[in-house]
Design a protein around this motif. Structure first.
Motif, PDB file in Angstrom:
ATOM      1  N   LEU A  42       0.823  -1.207   0.000  1.00 37.13           N
ATOM      2  CA  LEU A  42       0.000   0.000   0.000  1.00 37.13           C
ATOM      3  C   LEU A  42       0.860   1.261   0.000  1.00 37.13           C
ATOM      4  O   LEU A  42       0.680   2.153  -0.838  1.00 37.13           O
ATOM      5  N   TYR A  43       1.786   1.359   0.930  1.00 40.57           N
ATOM      6  CA  TYR A  43       2.577   2.584   1.060  1.00 40.57           C
ATOM      7  C   TYR A  43       3.635   2.720  -0.036  1.00 40.57           C
ATOM      8  O   TYR A  43       4.004   3.832  -0.400  1.00 40.57           O
ATOM      9  N   ASP A  44       4.089   1.616  -0.582  1.00 40.09           N
ATOM     10  CA  ASP A  44       5.133   1.673  -1.592  1.00 40.09           C
ATOM     11  C   ASP A  44       4.589   1.907  -2.992  1.00 40.09           C
ATOM     12  O   ASP A  44       5.246   2.546  -3.813  1.00 40.09           O
ATOM     13  N   ARG A  45       3.344   1.429  -3.255  1.00 40.30           N
ATOM     14  CA  ARG A  45       2.891   1.420  -4.642  1.00 40.30           C
ATOM     15  C   ARG A  45       1.481   1.947  -4.868  1.00 40.30           C
ATOM     16  O   ARG A  45       1.098   2.161  -6.022  1.00 40.30           O
ATOM     17  N   VAL A  46       0.703   2.147  -3.814  1.00 43.93           N
ATOM     18  CA  VAL A  46      -0.718   2.453  -4.029  1.00 43.93           C
ATOM     19  C   VAL A  46      -1.140   3.789  -3.428  1.00 43.93           C
ATOM     20  O   VAL A  46      -1.701   4.649  -4.134  1.00 43.93           O
ATOM     21  N   LEU A  47      -0.904   3.986  -2.146  1.00 41.70           N
ATOM     22  CA  LEU A  47      -1.395   5.181  -1.462  1.00 41.70           C
ATOM     23  C   LEU A  47      -0.732   6.442  -1.985  1.00 41.70           C
ATOM     24  O   LEU A  47       0.489   6.512  -2.106  1.00 41.70           O
ATOM     25  N   ARG A  48      -1.532   7.439  -2.260  1.00 45.65           N
ATOM     26  CA  ARG A  48      -1.018   8.734  -2.690  1.00 45.65           C
ATOM     27  C   ARG A  48      -0.878   9.638  -1.461  1.00 45.65           C
ATOM     28  O   ARG A  48      -1.645  10.570  -1.251  1.00 45.65           O
ATOM     29  N   VAL A  49       0.107   9.290  -0.656  1.00 45.77           N
ATOM     30  CA  VAL A  49       0.426  10.093   0.522  1.00 45.77           C
ATOM     31  C   VAL A  49       1.896   9.872   0.836  1.00 45.77           C
ATOM     32  O   VAL A  49       2.424   8.768   0.663  1.00 45.77           O
ATOM     33  N   ALA A  50       2.548  10.927   1.255  1.00 45.53           N
ATOM     34  CA  ALA A  50       3.967  10.900   1.604  1.00 45.53           C
ATOM     35  C   ALA A  50       4.172  11.916   2.708  1.00 45.53           C
ATOM     36  O   ALA A  50       3.268  12.719   3.007  1.00 45.53           O
ATOM     37  N   PRO A  51       5.341  11.916   3.356  1.00 45.28           N
ATOM     38  CA  PRO A  51       5.557  12.891   4.437  1.00 45.28           C
ATOM     39  C   PRO A  51       5.265  14.327   4.033  1.00 45.28           C
ATOM     40  O   PRO A  51       4.662  15.091   4.801  1.00 45.28           O
ATOM     41  N   ARG A  52       5.633  14.702   2.817  1.00 46.82           N
ATOM     42  CA  ARG A  52       5.436  16.097   2.384  1.00 46.82           C
ATOM     43  C   ARG A  52       3.975  16.422   2.061  1.00 46.82           C
ATOM     44  O   ARG A  52       3.603  17.597   1.961  1.00 46.82           O
ATOM     45  N   THR A  53       3.136  15.382   1.886  1.00 49.66           N
ATOM     46  CA  THR A  53       1.736  15.602   1.544  1.00 49.66           C
ATOM     47  C   THR A  53       0.787  15.115   2.629  1.00 49.66           C
ATOM     48  O   THR A  53      -0.414  15.017   2.389  1.00 49.66           O
ATOM     49  N   ALA A  54       1.311  14.824   3.820  1.00 49.46           N
ATOM     50  CA  ALA A  54       0.483  14.243   4.871  1.00 49.46           C
ATOM     51  C   ALA A  54      -0.635  15.173   5.327  1.00 49.46           C
ATOM     52  O   ALA A  54      -1.625  14.715   5.911  1.00 49.46           O
ATOM     53  N   GLY A  55      -0.504  16.474   5.076  1.00 46.13           N
ATOM     54  CA  GLY A  55      -1.558  17.412   5.426  1.00 46.13           C
ATOM     55  C   GLY A  55      -2.349  17.920   4.236  1.00 46.13           C
ATOM     56  O   GLY A  55      -3.207  18.795   4.390  1.00 46.13           O
ATOM     57  N   ASP A  56      -2.085  17.397   3.062  1.00 42.51           N
ATOM     58  CA  ASP A  56      -2.758  17.825   1.841  1.00 42.51           C
ATOM     59  C   ASP A  56      -4.199  17.307   1.831  1.00 42.51           C
ATOM     60  O   ASP A  56      -4.419  16.109   1.992  1.00 42.51           O
ATOM     61  N   PRO A  57      -5.189  18.166   1.631  1.00 39.12           N
ATOM     62  CA  PRO A  57      -6.571  17.692   1.601  1.00 39.12           C
ATOM     63  C   PRO A  57      -6.825  16.639   0.522  1.00 39.12           C
ATOM     64  O   PRO A  57      -7.736  15.823   0.652  1.00 39.12           O
ATOM     65  N   GLY A  58      -6.019  16.651  -0.531  1.00 37.66           N
ATOM     66  CA  GLY A  58      -6.212  15.709  -1.619  1.00 37.66           C
ATOM     67  C   GLY A  58      -5.521  14.376  -1.430  1.00 37.66           C
ATOM     68  O   GLY A  58      -5.564  13.528  -2.323  1.00 37.66           O
ATOM     69  N   ARG A  59      -4.901  14.153  -0.269  1.00 38.91           N
ATOM     70  CA  ARG A  59      -4.185  12.899  -0.037  1.00 38.91           C
ATOM     71  C   ARG A  59      -5.157  11.728   0.119  1.00 38.91           C
ATOM     72  O   ARG A  59      -6.321  11.916   0.488  1.00 38.91           O
ATOM     73  N   ASP A  60      -4.666  10.530  -0.149  1.00 40.63           N
ATOM     74  CA  ASP A  60      -5.414   9.340   0.230  1.00 40.63           C
ATOM     75  C   ASP A  60      -5.345   9.177   1.743  1.00 40.63           C
ATOM     76  O   ASP A  60      -4.354   9.559   2.382  1.00 40.63           O
ATOM     77  N   ARG A  61      -6.395   8.608   2.317  1.00 35.65           N
ATOM     78  CA  ARG A  61      -6.441   8.348   3.761  1.00 35.65           C
ATOM     79  C   ARG A  61      -6.269   6.861   4.032  1.00 35.65           C
ATOM     80  O   ARG A  61      -6.959   6.040   3.408  1.00 35.65           O
ATOM     81  N   PHE A  62      -5.371   6.522   4.944  1.00 37.90           N
ATOM     82  CA  PHE A  62      -5.228   5.140   5.388  1.00 37.90           C
ATOM     83  C   PHE A  62      -5.544   5.073   6.878  1.00 37.90           C
ATOM     84  O   PHE A  62      -4.911   5.761   7.688  1.00 37.90           O
ATOM     85  N   LEU A  63      -6.489   4.221   7.245  1.00 38.90           N
ATOM     86  CA  LEU A  63      -6.919   4.072   8.633  1.00 38.90           C
ATOM     87  C   LEU A  63      -6.561   2.659   9.109  1.00 38.90           C
ATOM     88  O   LEU A  63      -7.000   1.670   8.501  1.00 38.90           O
ATOM     89  N   LEU A  64      -5.769   2.570  10.153  1.00 42.39           N
ATOM     90  CA  LEU A  64      -5.414   1.276  10.729  1.00 42.39           C
ATOM     91  C   LEU A  64      -6.377   0.955  11.851  1.00 42.39           C
ATOM     92  O   LEU A  64      -6.259   1.464  12.960  1.00 42.39           O
ATOM     93  N   SER A  65      -7.335   0.087  11.560  1.00 40.54           N
ATOM     94  CA  SER A  65      -8.261  -0.351  12.600  1.00 40.54           C
ATOM     95  C   SER A  65      -7.639  -1.485  13.416  1.00 40.54           C
ATOM     96  O   SER A  65      -7.841  -1.563  14.626  1.00 40.54           O
TER      97      SER A  65
END
Length: 233
Positions: A42-65
């Motif tokens: 997920l983090y290497d190839r799928v999620l559109r989120v990185a440290p520099r975009t962690a606060g970007d409203p357009g980022r993907d959200r990942f929730l660890l339940s």
């Protein structure tokens, strides 16, 4: 937002070493290792989120339940640069931000604080609805849950609603390691299918199979990936 690129310093084979930096009691090792491959893909190839975009409203959200045993989650976040690797040895310590459950106010990149099982999927449904209400239709919402969490009634309501509402930006990954008390006739995927979800069941250690399942098209329907994982210990 652009697709994240792999960190130049760390690769999947480094994750065992990073997890080994976290010591002490209450590690819930099997619970952590069961999620390792899913989290990496997920983090290497799928999620559109990185440290520099962690606060970007357009980022993907990942929730660890599935928040107990978060060592794999912390290792992946550190490998991807969300926080320094030298935080890892303090895992579970009084002065450490890395608790036995992730805390969204303390750990960069964490979207929710976990605790009682069964909360993540309802929160993901609410996140998908909230993003749509704000006109943010591009971000994907991902939630990782364990098979035992599906015994919780809150998940029944959430998956039934999401299917009926056609929340196609919502994605659920279920780690199926046969830990549920009750199970489901016909398998976990059948539960989601009955509620109108798109589903795929794959080997939870096979990175290419996971990537294909994560990126499968599912117009008009939420998507569930059941990752079968055998754990030891």
């Amino acid at each position: 937002m652009t697709q994240p690129t792999a960190d130049a310093e760390f690769r999947h084979q480094d994750l065992d070493r990073l997890m080994g930096l976290m010591t002490g009691d209450e590690k819930h090792g099997p619970a952590a290792t069961s999620t390792l491959d899913v989290l990496w893909v997920l983090y290497d190839r799928v999620l559109r989120v990185a440290p520099r975009t962690a606060g970007d409203p357009g980022r993907d959200r990942f929730l660890l339940s599935k928040g107990h045993g978060p060592m794999a989650y912390y290792a992946v976040l550190a490998a991807k640069g969300f926080f320094p690797v030298d935080w890892l040895p303090g895992f579970g310590g009084y002065e450490s931000p890395l608790g036995h459950h992730p805390d969204r106010t303390l750990v960069p990149g964490v979207e929710i604080g976990s605790g009682s099982l069964g909360h993540g999927l309802p929160l993901a449904v609410g996140s998908a609805l909230g993003l749509t209400a704000q006109g943010l239709t591009d971000p994907a919402v991902w939630v990782l849950i364990g098979d035992a969490e599906l015994d919780e009634g809150s998940n029944h309501e959430a998956l039934a609603y999401a299917g009926a509402a056609g929340l196609d930006r919502l994605h659920t990954v279920v780690i199926d390691n046969d830990s549920a008390s009750h199970g489901w006739p016909g398998g976990i995927a059948s539960r989601f299918e009955a509620a109108g979800w798109s589903t795929v069941t794959v080997d939870g250690r096979d990175h290419e199979a996971l990537y294909a399942a994560f990126t499968a098209h599912h117009p008009g329907r939420p998507h569930a990936v059941v990752a079968r994982v055998e754990t030891k210990g």
